[in-house]
Enzyme design. Structure first.
Site, mmCIF file in Angstrom:
data_model
loop_
_atom_site.group_PDB
_atom_site.id
_atom_site.type_symbol
_atom_site.label_atom_id
_atom_site.label_comp_id
_atom_site.label_asym_id
_atom_site.label_seq_id
_atom_site.Cartn_x
_atom_site.Cartn_y
_atom_site.Cartn_z
ATOM 1 C CG HIS A 63 -3.184 3.348 2.009
ATOM 2 N ND1 HIS A 63 -3.818 2.914 0.864
ATOM 3 C CD2 HIS A 63 -3.224 2.303 2.882
ATOM 4 C CE1 HIS A 63 -4.212 1.660 1.036
ATOM 5 N NE2 HIS A 63 -3.869 1.273 2.247
ATOM 6 C CB CYS B 223 -0.943 0.000 1.198
ATOM 7 S SG CYS B 223 -2.095 -1.395 1.214
ATOM 8 C CG ASN C 21 -6.857 -0.785 1.407
ATOM 9 O OD1 ASN C 21 -6.113 -0.534 0.468
ATOM 10 N ND2 ASN C 21 -6.403 -1.185 2.587
#
Length: 332
Positions: free
Chosen positions: A259, A114, A289
């Site tokens: 993020h 990520c 996500n």
């Protein structure tokens, strides 16, 4: 000698058409909309069954080139971040390079999970400042539905598919104060097992082993509480370090683009730095996500909305599997 800066000159993104809502997930696992929204802030996400990672990367990259008004032949390097590659060899970036016609560009994949867009942007900045490249395309593309276990309510509510991209160009104008001002990248491998998936079966003797590689092995597994504890300290540290290296404070920041993992984590960032919630960009309610694609997806959405203005200071921060984390400071 003038300082070389890496200017952000274009953004791009792509999301699949299919909307996976919380209501649909209620039919698959023991969960409900209220539970998901309260704990994550996510209401829906996009998934693209039948689409490859490289195909989504091409769409985001094409839009970024158009946004930057840069022809493909001017790209010196393509850096593609993904934790869901279509192939381990050749690289996903090779397919994207060919499809976009980046005939002069070197092409490489990275996997920092990520935090991938932050790592890729930092690498691009290093190449530009070293004089090894003038114009670099960064693409982050993820097809997370392929590694998501839709019988596991702890993870299937989180992840979606997307791609995002950015074009960075060298600038040697002494009067130009824009560009990537600083960065801080780090990792803590002691928490690697908190968020992982197996790539290939590991056997001492593949010819005579009784071990069978289960389909479940390829799914992402997460210890959610441990990951949140890690990010609660790691992310503020990364932002602190990046701001210090830029000679700035939180008061100088116009936008934090984090993020999009969990709304609780973003609230921790806001409280730690005293940054108003309206200065922290959030779109996880609509996309979930999307791993390394989440930050460039946000930047492109902000660009389309006219939220990005010349002279603004933006902090981008990522955190995820590895455990990796990092931040970079960008002045538009």
């Amino acid at each position: 000698m003038a300082t070389i800066r890496s200017l952000l000159i274009g953004t791009g993104s792509y999301v699949p058409d299919f909307v996976l809502t919380n209501d649909i997930l209620e039919e698959l696992v023991d969960t409900n909309d209220e539970w998901i929204v309260k704990r994550t802030g996510i209401r829906e996400r996009r998934i693209g069954p039948g689409m490859t990672t490289w195909q989504m990367g091409v769409e985001a990259g094409r839009k970024a080139l158009q946004s930057a008004k840069v022809p493909p032949e001017e790209i010196d390097m393509l850096i593609l971040s993904t934790c869901t590659p279509d192939t381990y060899s050749p690289t996903v970036s090779g397919y994207v390079q060919e499809a976009l016609g980046l005939k002069k560009a070197a092409a490489v994949d990275i996997n920092a999970c990520c935090t991938g867009f932050c790592y890729a942007s930092d690498i691009a900045d290093c190449y530009i400042k070293a004089g090894k490249a003038k114009t670099i395309l960064v693409v982050s593309a993820e097809t997370l539905h392929r590694i998501t276990d839709y019988t596991d309510r702890g993870t299937c509510v989180l992840f979606g598919d997307a791609a995002g991209a950015a074009v960075y160009r060298a600038c040697e104008d002494e009067n130009e104060q824009s560009g990537i001002l600083s960065s801080f990248m780090a990792a803590d491998g002691s928490g690697a097992d908190y968020l992982y998936m197996e790539a290939l079966p590991v056997e001492e003797d593949p010819l005579h082993s009784d071990r069978k590689f289960s389909e479940k092995n390829r799914f992402l597994k997460m210890q959610g509480a441990a990951v949140v504890r890690f990010t609660a300290s790691a992310v503020p540290h990364a932002i602190d370090m990046a701001l210090q290296r830029a000679g700035l404070t939180a008061a100088d920041v116009d936008w934090v683009v984090p993020h999009q993992a969990n709304l609780r984590i973003l609230q921790i960032i806001a409280q730690k730095f005293g940054i108003p919630n309206e200065k922290i960009y959030v779109n996880m309610d609509r996309y979930g996500n999307t791993s390394s694609a989440s930050i460039p997806l946000c930047l492109d959405e902000m660009n389309d909305k006219g939220l990005l203005k010349k002279g603004q200071v933006i902090v981008c921060t990522g955190f995820g599997g590895g455990l990796t984390y990092g931040a970079f400071v960008l002045r538009l």
